[in-house]
Scaffold this motif. Sequence first.
Motif, PDB file in Angstrom:
ATOM      1  N   MET A  19      -9.869  54.333   5.812  1.00 37.97           N
ATOM      2  CA  MET A  19      -9.421  55.038   5.181  1.00 37.97           C
ATOM      3  C   MET A  19      -9.419  56.103   4.424  1.00 37.97           C
ATOM      4  O   MET A  19      -8.184  56.539   3.625  1.00 37.97           O
ATOM      5  N   PHE A  20     -10.150  56.801   6.000  1.00 36.62           N
ATOM      6  CA  PHE A  20      -9.966  58.560   5.670  1.00 36.62           C
ATOM      7  C   PHE A  20      -8.099  59.286   5.436  1.00 36.62           C
ATOM      8  O   PHE A  20      -7.945  59.704   4.772  1.00 36.62           O
ATOM      9  N   ALA A  21      -7.572  58.536   6.837  1.00 41.30           N
ATOM     10  CA  ALA A  21      -6.543  58.784   6.309  1.00 41.30           C
ATOM     11  C   ALA A  21      -5.140  58.062   6.169  1.00 41.30           C
ATOM     12  O   ALA A  21      -4.146  59.143   5.559  1.00 41.30           O
ATOM     13  N   VAL A  22      -5.723  57.019   4.803  1.00 45.85           N
ATOM     14  CA  VAL A  22      -4.529  56.788   4.573  1.00 45.85           C
ATOM     15  C   VAL A  22      -4.879  57.581   3.284  1.00 45.85           C
ATOM     16  O   VAL A  22      -3.866  57.920   2.891  1.00 45.85           O
ATOM     17  N   ALA A  23      -5.880  57.433   2.435  1.00 45.58           N
ATOM     18  CA  ALA A  23      -6.714  58.248   1.342  1.00 45.58           C
ATOM     19  C   ALA A  23      -5.684  59.977   1.884  1.00 45.58           C
ATOM     20  O   ALA A  23      -4.782  60.096   0.883  1.00 45.58           O
ATOM     21  N   PHE A  24      -5.503  60.865   2.944  1.00 45.92           N
ATOM     22  CA  PHE A  24      -5.092  61.268   3.315  1.00 45.92           C
ATOM     23  C   PHE A  24      -3.681  61.605   3.351  1.00 45.92           C
ATOM     24  O   PHE A  24      -3.257  62.751   2.672  1.00 45.92           O
ATOM     25  N   ILE A  25      -2.884  60.835   3.690  1.00 41.65           N
ATOM     26  CA  ILE A  25      -1.235  60.273   3.399  1.00 41.65           C
ATOM     27  C   ILE A  25      -0.958  60.238   2.309  1.00 41.65           C
ATOM     28  O   ILE A  25      -0.046  60.975   2.003  1.00 41.65           O
ATOM     29  N   LEU A  26      -2.061  59.579   1.438  1.00 37.87           N
ATOM     30  CA  LEU A  26      -1.242  59.335  -0.312  1.00 37.87           C
ATOM     31  C   LEU A  26      -1.405  60.222  -0.322  1.00 37.87           C
ATOM     32  O   LEU A  26      -0.531  60.756  -1.662  1.00 37.87           O
ATOM     33  N   THR A  27      -2.492  61.136  -0.346  1.00 42.03           N
ATOM     34  CA  THR A  27      -2.369  62.896  -0.915  1.00 42.03           C
ATOM     35  C   THR A  27      -1.075  63.396  -0.369  1.00 42.03           C
ATOM     36  O   THR A  27      -0.562  64.161  -1.534  1.00 42.03           O
ATOM     37  N   LEU A  28      -0.760  63.631   0.483  1.00 43.03           N
ATOM     38  CA  LEU A  28       0.202  64.312   0.933  1.00 43.03           C
ATOM     39  C   LEU A  28       1.565  64.000  -0.330  1.00 43.03           C
ATOM     40  O   LEU A  28       1.923  64.934  -0.077  1.00 43.03           O
ATOM     41  N   VAL A  29       1.307  62.419   0.272  1.00 41.14           N
ATOM     42  CA  VAL A  29       3.146  62.057  -0.745  1.00 41.14           C
ATOM     43  C   VAL A  29       2.648  62.548  -2.067  1.00 41.14           C
ATOM     44  O   VAL A  29       3.978  62.505  -2.675  1.00 41.14           O
ATOM     45  N   TRP A  30       1.264  62.524  -2.479  1.00 42.09           N
ATOM     46  CA  TRP A  30       1.585  62.590  -3.846  1.00 42.09           C
ATOM     47  C   TRP A  30       2.216  64.133  -4.346  1.00 42.09           C
ATOM     48  O   TRP A  30       2.598  64.515  -5.111  1.00 42.09           O
ATOM     49  N   MET A  31       1.576  64.886  -3.453  1.00 47.30           N
ATOM     50  CA  MET A  31       1.711  66.462  -3.521  1.00 47.30           C
ATOM     51  C   MET A  31       2.997  66.368  -3.288  1.00 47.30           C
ATOM     52  O   MET A  31       3.950  67.457  -4.138  1.00 47.30           O
ATOM     53  N   THR A  32       4.256  66.554  -2.881  1.00 49.54           N
ATOM     54  CA  THR A  32       4.927  66.025  -2.523  1.00 49.54           C
ATOM     55  C   THR A  32       6.348  66.080  -3.821  1.00 49.54           C
ATOM     56  O   THR A  32       6.995  66.089  -3.738  1.00 49.54           O
ATOM     57  N   LEU A  33       5.744  64.307  -3.751  1.00 42.24           N
ATOM     58  CA  LEU A  33       6.737  63.766  -5.203  1.00 42.24           C
ATOM     59  C   LEU A  33       6.342  64.705  -6.452  1.00 42.24           C
ATOM     60  O   LEU A  33       6.874  64.555  -6.872  1.00 42.24           O
ATOM     61  N   ALA A  34       4.679  64.904  -6.304  1.00 47.39           N
ATOM     62  CA  ALA A  34       4.286  66.125  -7.696  1.00 47.39           C
ATOM     63  C   ALA A  34       5.527  67.717  -8.063  1.00 47.39           C
ATOM     64  O   ALA A  34       6.202  67.829  -8.493  1.00 47.39           O
ATOM     65  N   VAL A  35       5.803  68.084  -6.327  1.00 44.07           N
ATOM     66  CA  VAL A  35       6.669  68.768  -5.855  1.00 44.07           C
ATOM     67  C   VAL A  35       7.814  69.281  -6.363  1.00 44.07           C
ATOM     68  O   VAL A  35       8.792  69.573  -7.108  1.00 44.07           O
ATOM     69  N   VAL A  36       8.593  67.914  -6.264  1.00 39.46           N
ATOM     70  CA  VAL A  36       9.711  67.592  -6.473  1.00 39.46           C
ATOM     71  C   VAL A  36       9.763  66.869  -7.839  1.00 39.46           C
ATOM     72  O   VAL A  36      11.748  67.893  -7.932  1.00 39.46           O
ATOM     73  N   ALA A  37       9.466  66.107  -8.211  1.00 37.77           N
ATOM     74  CA  ALA A  37       9.510  66.337  -9.853  1.00 37.77           C
ATOM     75  C   ALA A  37       9.656  67.490 -10.518  1.00 37.77           C
ATOM     76  O   ALA A  37      10.441  67.411 -11.704  1.00 37.77           O
ATOM     77  N   VAL A  38       8.737  68.653 -10.247  1.00 34.30           N
ATOM     78  CA  VAL A  38       8.810  69.711 -11.065  1.00 34.30           C
ATOM     79  C   VAL A  38       9.876  70.705 -10.595  1.00 34.30           C
ATOM     80  O   VAL A  38       9.864  70.870 -11.958  1.00 34.30           O
ATOM     81  N   VAL A  39      10.197  70.500  -9.945  1.00 38.49           N
ATOM     82  CA  VAL A  39      11.354  71.449  -9.667  1.00 38.49           C
ATOM     83  C   VAL A  39      12.791  70.597 -10.184  1.00 38.49           C
ATOM     84  O   VAL A  39      13.762  71.666  -9.882  1.00 38.49           O
ATOM     85  N   ALA A  40      12.737  69.255 -10.473  1.00 31.98           N
ATOM     86  CA  ALA A  40      13.404  68.355 -10.734  1.00 31.98           C
ATOM     87  C   ALA A  40      13.717  68.894 -11.742  1.00 31.98           C
ATOM     88  O   ALA A  40      14.992  68.312 -12.831  1.00 31.98           O
ATOM     89  N   LEU A  41      12.684  68.680 -12.452  1.00 31.46           N
ATOM     90  CA  LEU A  41      12.330  68.496 -14.584  1.00 31.46           C
ATOM     91  C   LEU A  41      13.143  70.461 -14.345  1.00 31.46           C
ATOM     92  O   LEU A  41      13.429  70.414 -15.708  1.00 31.46           O
ATOM     93  N   ILE A  42      12.438  71.271 -13.877  1.00 32.42           N
ATOM     94  CA  ILE A  42      12.795  72.183 -14.493  1.00 32.42           C
ATOM     95  C   ILE A  42      14.242  73.064 -14.251  1.00 32.42           C
ATOM     96  O   ILE A  42      15.396  73.414 -14.570  1.00 32.42           O
ATOM     97  N   ARG A  43      15.706  72.069 -12.576  1.00 26.64           N
ATOM     98  CA  ARG A  43      16.861  72.688 -12.709  1.00 26.64           C
ATOM     99  C   ARG A  43      17.273  71.244 -13.570  1.00 26.64           C
ATOM    100  O   ARG A  43      18.082  71.595 -13.936  1.00 26.64           O
TER     101      ARG A  43
END
Length: 179
Positions: A1-25
């Motif tokens: 379960m730790f690996a799944v949570a780790f992968i989901l955390t990486l996906v969350w961080m990537t989505l959040a950064v991409v969304a913030v950049v898209a909101l700004i631009r």
Amino acid sequence: MFAVAFILTLVWMTLAVVAVVALIRGRLQWARIHTRKAAGWVLAAAAAVMVVSGLVAPKQLAPVQTQAISMPAPTTTVAMAPPTAAALTTTSTVPSAVPAPLPPQAIASPSAPAPAPWIVTVQAPVPQPTAADPVPTSPQWVTPGAFCAPQGATGTSKTGKVMVCSTTATNNRNRWRHE
């Protein structure tokens, strides 16, 4: 379960950064986000992934084994009640590592005023250097041309040349000069 949570955390961080950049631009063509409204939806999806990541994460990691390091304290303060007459006259004939309990008459009754505690400060012994302990010495080099005092003093440069603290006919300041 730790690996799944780790992968989901990486996906969350990537989505959040991409969304913030898209909101700004206003848009992000390579991510196929063409409007700020779509960027907002991506940010909402990132928030949902963050919640799922927190729910999937293990509640407690495996216990970490630590090793305690004890260091002696230089000063110890101990508070204790002053001895009573009954406590002073009580003796124990059984050798024990645990101190003997006080007899019932030595314990203060609730109606008697509590004696003021004594404060005892114990100083830890400071180790004195012995003659066998070598005193660390570093070589004392002099820098050629640097100011010095007193006139006539001698020193050695890092290259091994003997230097003398002296003046010249054109400079009346003492400086380290080659002999």
